[in-house]
Design a protein around this motif. Sequence first.
Motif, PDB file in Angstrom:
ATOM      1  N   ILE A 387       0.830  -1.205   0.000  1.00 40.10           N
ATOM      2  CA  ILE A 387       0.000   0.000   0.000  1.00 40.10           C
ATOM      3  C   ILE A 387       0.865   1.256   0.000  1.00 40.10           C
ATOM      4  O   ILE A 387       0.535   2.256  -0.642  1.00 40.10           O
ATOM      5  N   SER A 388       1.984   1.210   0.716  1.00 40.53           N
ATOM      6  CA  SER A 388       2.818   2.399   0.909  1.00 40.53           C
ATOM      7  C   SER A 388       4.047   2.431   0.016  1.00 40.53           C
ATOM      8  O   SER A 388       4.673   3.485  -0.110  1.00 40.53           O
ATOM      9  N   PHE A 389       4.415   1.290  -0.562  1.00 39.65           N
ATOM     10  CA  PHE A 389       5.689   1.201  -1.281  1.00 39.65           C
ATOM     11  C   PHE A 389       5.790   2.208  -2.424  1.00 39.65           C
ATOM     12  O   PHE A 389       6.794   2.898  -2.586  1.00 39.65           O
ATOM     13  N   ALA A 390       4.722   2.306  -3.237  1.00 42.26           N
ATOM     14  CA  ALA A 390       4.764   3.188  -4.403  1.00 42.26           C
ATOM     15  C   ALA A 390       4.931   4.645  -3.990  1.00 42.26           C
ATOM     16  O   ALA A 390       5.673   5.398  -4.632  1.00 42.26           O
ATOM     17  N   SER A 391       4.248   5.063  -2.923  1.00 42.94           N
ATOM     18  CA  SER A 391       4.333   6.461  -2.490  1.00 42.94           C
ATOM     19  C   SER A 391       5.758   6.826  -2.100  1.00 42.94           C
ATOM     20  O   SER A 391       6.292   7.856  -2.540  1.00 42.94           O
ATOM     21  N   TYR A 392       6.386   5.990  -1.273  1.00 40.00           N
ATOM     22  CA  TYR A 392       7.751   6.291  -0.851  1.00 40.00           C
ATOM     23  C   TYR A 392       8.724   6.255  -2.025  1.00 40.00           C
ATOM     24  O   TYR A 392       9.646   7.081  -2.105  1.00 40.00           O
ATOM     25  N   THR A 393       8.535   5.324  -2.946  1.00 40.73           N
ATOM     26  CA  THR A 393       9.425   5.242  -4.106  1.00 40.73           C
ATOM     27  C   THR A 393       9.311   6.494  -4.963  1.00 40.73           C
ATOM     28  O   THR A 393      10.317   7.089  -5.366  1.00 40.73           O
ATOM     29  N   ARG A 394       8.083   6.905  -5.251  1.00 41.00           N
ATOM     30  CA  ARG A 394       7.885   8.064  -6.129  1.00 41.00           C
ATOM     31  C   ARG A 394       8.338   9.355  -5.462  1.00 41.00           C
ATOM     32  O   ARG A 394       8.976  10.198  -6.098  1.00 41.00           O
ATOM     33  N   TYR A 395       7.989   9.551  -4.208  1.00 39.23           N
ATOM     34  CA  TYR A 395       8.399  10.765  -3.503  1.00 39.23           C
ATOM     35  C   TYR A 395       9.920  10.835  -3.363  1.00 39.23           C
ATOM     36  O   TYR A 395      10.525  11.903  -3.508  1.00 39.23           O
ATOM     37  N   SER A 396      10.538   9.693  -3.052  1.00 44.24           N
ATOM     38  CA  SER A 396      11.999   9.671  -2.906  1.00 44.24           C
ATOM     39  C   SER A 396      12.685   9.977  -4.231  1.00 44.24           C
ATOM     40  O   SER A 396      13.651  10.745  -4.282  1.00 44.24           O
ATOM     41  N   ARG A 397      12.190   9.385  -5.292  1.00 43.37           N
ATOM     42  CA  ARG A 397      12.783   9.638  -6.612  1.00 43.37           C
ATOM     43  C   ARG A 397      12.636  11.101  -7.002  1.00 43.37           C
ATOM     44  O   ARG A 397      13.601  11.751  -7.415  1.00 43.37           O
ATOM     45  N   ALA A 398      11.423  11.641  -6.867  1.00 40.82           N
ATOM     46  CA  ALA A 398      11.201  13.041  -7.238  1.00 40.82           C
ATOM     47  C   ALA A 398      12.000  13.990  -6.350  1.00 40.82           C
ATOM     48  O   ALA A 398      12.593  14.967  -6.836  1.00 40.82           O
ATOM     49  N   GLY A 399      12.036  13.697  -5.040  1.00 36.89           N
ATOM     50  CA  GLY A 399      12.805  14.554  -4.137  1.00 36.89           C
ATOM     51  C   GLY A 399      14.287  14.525  -4.414  1.00 36.89           C
ATOM     52  O   GLY A 399      14.959  15.579  -4.405  1.00 36.89           O
ATOM     53  N   MET A 400      14.836  13.339  -4.703  1.00 39.10           N
ATOM     54  CA  MET A 400      16.257  13.241  -4.998  1.00 39.10           C
ATOM     55  C   MET A 400      16.606  13.961  -6.299  1.00 39.10           C
ATOM     56  O   MET A 400      17.615  14.662  -6.384  1.00 39.10           O
ATOM     57  N   LEU A 401      15.768  13.812  -7.335  1.00 38.40           N
ATOM     58  CA  LEU A 401      16.029  14.505  -8.597  1.00 38.40           C
ATOM     59  C   LEU A 401      15.982  16.020  -8.424  1.00 38.40           C
ATOM     60  O   LEU A 401      16.786  16.761  -9.008  1.00 38.40           O
ATOM     61  N   GLU A 402      15.041  16.487  -7.604  1.00 43.49           N
ATOM     62  CA  GLU A 402      14.944  17.934  -7.368  1.00 43.49           C
ATOM     63  C   GLU A 402      16.172  18.457  -6.632  1.00 43.49           C
ATOM     64  O   GLU A 402      16.722  19.508  -6.983  1.00 43.49           O
ATOM     65  N   VAL A 403      16.617  17.717  -5.619  1.00 43.52           N
ATOM     66  CA  VAL A 403      17.775  18.157  -4.845  1.00 43.52           C
ATOM     67  C   VAL A 403      19.042  18.102  -5.686  1.00 43.52           C
ATOM     68  O   VAL A 403      19.895  19.009  -5.622  1.00 43.52           O
ATOM     69  N   LEU A 404      19.191  17.053  -6.488  1.00 45.31           N
ATOM     70  CA  LEU A 404      20.404  16.924  -7.303  1.00 45.31           C
ATOM     71  C   LEU A 404      20.533  18.030  -8.339  1.00 45.31           C
ATOM     72  O   LEU A 404      21.641  18.282  -8.831  1.00 45.31           O
ATOM     73  N   GLY A 405      19.446  18.700  -8.668  1.00 46.48           N
ATOM     74  CA  GLY A 405      19.507  19.785  -9.633  1.00 46.48           C
ATOM     75  C   GLY A 405      19.718  21.158  -9.009  1.00 46.48           C
ATOM     76  O   GLY A 405      19.734  22.161  -9.739  1.00 46.48           O
ATOM     77  N   GLN A 406      19.889  21.233  -7.698  1.00 49.61           N
ATOM     78  CA  GLN A 406      20.038  22.534  -7.045  1.00 49.61           C
ATOM     79  C   GLN A 406      21.488  23.006  -7.049  1.00 49.61           C
ATOM     80  O   GLN A 406      22.428  22.240  -7.286  1.00 49.61           O
TER      81      GLN A 406
END
Length: 510
Positions: A387-406
């Motif tokens: 139930i929770s796996f997809a949410s954490y995967t997507r949020y982590s991926r999006a958050g990491m990509l956003e941070v790596l571009g700063q």
Amino acid sequence: MASFILRRLLVSVLIIVAASFLMYMLVAYSADPLADLRSSNSPNKTQLINARIQLLQLDIAPPLRWLLWLGGAAKCLIPFANSCDLGSTISNAKVVDILPQALTSTVQLVTVALILAILLGVTIGIVTALRQYSGLDNVVTFLSFFLYSLPAFLVAVLLKEFVAIGFNNFLATPAIPWWVAILIGVVAGLIWQSLIGGDMRRRGITFGVSGVATAGVLLLMSATNWFLHPGLGPVVMIVLVAGTVIGATALTAGLQNRRALISAGIAGAISLVCYFGLQWLFNISTPATIAILAIIAVLVSLAIGWFVGGYDRGQNMRVAVLVTIVSGFLILVDRFMQAWPTYFQETNGRPIATVGSSTPGLTGDMWVTGLDTFTHLALPTVALLLISFASYTRYSRAGMLEVLGQDFIRTARAKGLPERTVVVRHAFRNMLIPITTLVAFDVGALLGGAIITEKVFAIPGMGSLFNAGLQRGDLNPVMAYFLVIAVMAILFNFLADLSYAALDPRVRVR
């Protein structure tokens, strides 16, 4: 900080009071706790109805009844008074007496599912962000949303059919055909080459080595009857601890940091000495013994990192603690595996449970009962995990990509910092900020999913208590469930607010 905490506590109390009133009114006016008695043919039906009315105070209007319930619930806040009163059930059982057992089952189930969802989801999200638009990223994205779209009851039924019943049937004749081992090896090779990445030559070598190793291990396990007599053994334990030492050092400090590598090596060596030297103690251990050993192990690992010293003692201490925790987990797994043959016989060759939270009449030491708990909670935990796996995967991926571009990440790379340092020390901490909010909301989602999961697997937890109370019109168990859910949701949201200040120096709690 003190004024902030007091204000949040006051607001939280007002929210719980208002929400409890709405919940009480909805259930009180929609359910009839006397329905079963009114349709009864018992000769003393009238006396039974009057007795239940008196027991549940049904002759009082629901708003006034809510005030009485609220007064009893408020007594739960008085420490050491033992005056908590959440009412009685239809069967004349005190809710405060049946609540702890149900709460223990649900918290045990939800806690494991939440921790695994965070660890796996965040880890895979980071890996897919670092391998953006690769085959691994596309496959994980597809699987995440596919699993997230499946309803909880369907996942639970599929797990019971194909994992529990299928694996129990496999254990009757635990032999893996050669073609199945090769097929699994090919799948494992594809996964590992996607994780490692690199040019075609590197991917090909990774695919071949991991595929052959996986197929060979499966065939060896089948030939040695490992599934009926499992265990890691001394050789595998040494290899795993050595890999833990290298992996923890590379991830936390880098292999070029000699002091961190020495700290991890000493912690790993002590863990192996304990593995060989404390087998006699494990045979007579209790949960308290394991807890004491765990505390001693952590203290010893902290001392190792401190005395090895260097310019960053804190880093050495973290590496040593990480190695000790992982090594201790491997030791416990090996000891539980040693108890598998006994548990297999106790369950008549059907060890993976499909219903209940424990095997009736099972006797044995802590290892056998621990296996029983694991086999009963494994499938419900996986069902909640998805139930929770997809949410954490997507949020982590999006958050990491956003941070790596700063800009500060580009600055860190321009200074010549290793990619490991950039990701682990700079990007990872900032990526966790949105995850804290997701964790706070996910607690409520998992507890809601536990209602369906506990129903399918017949686990006597909070979900079963709520479901049974709602069907029978039994108001007090429903309100007890609501009270626990509300307190946990508000508590985790409060902890999320405090976590912002710890993760982001720009945030200050006022």
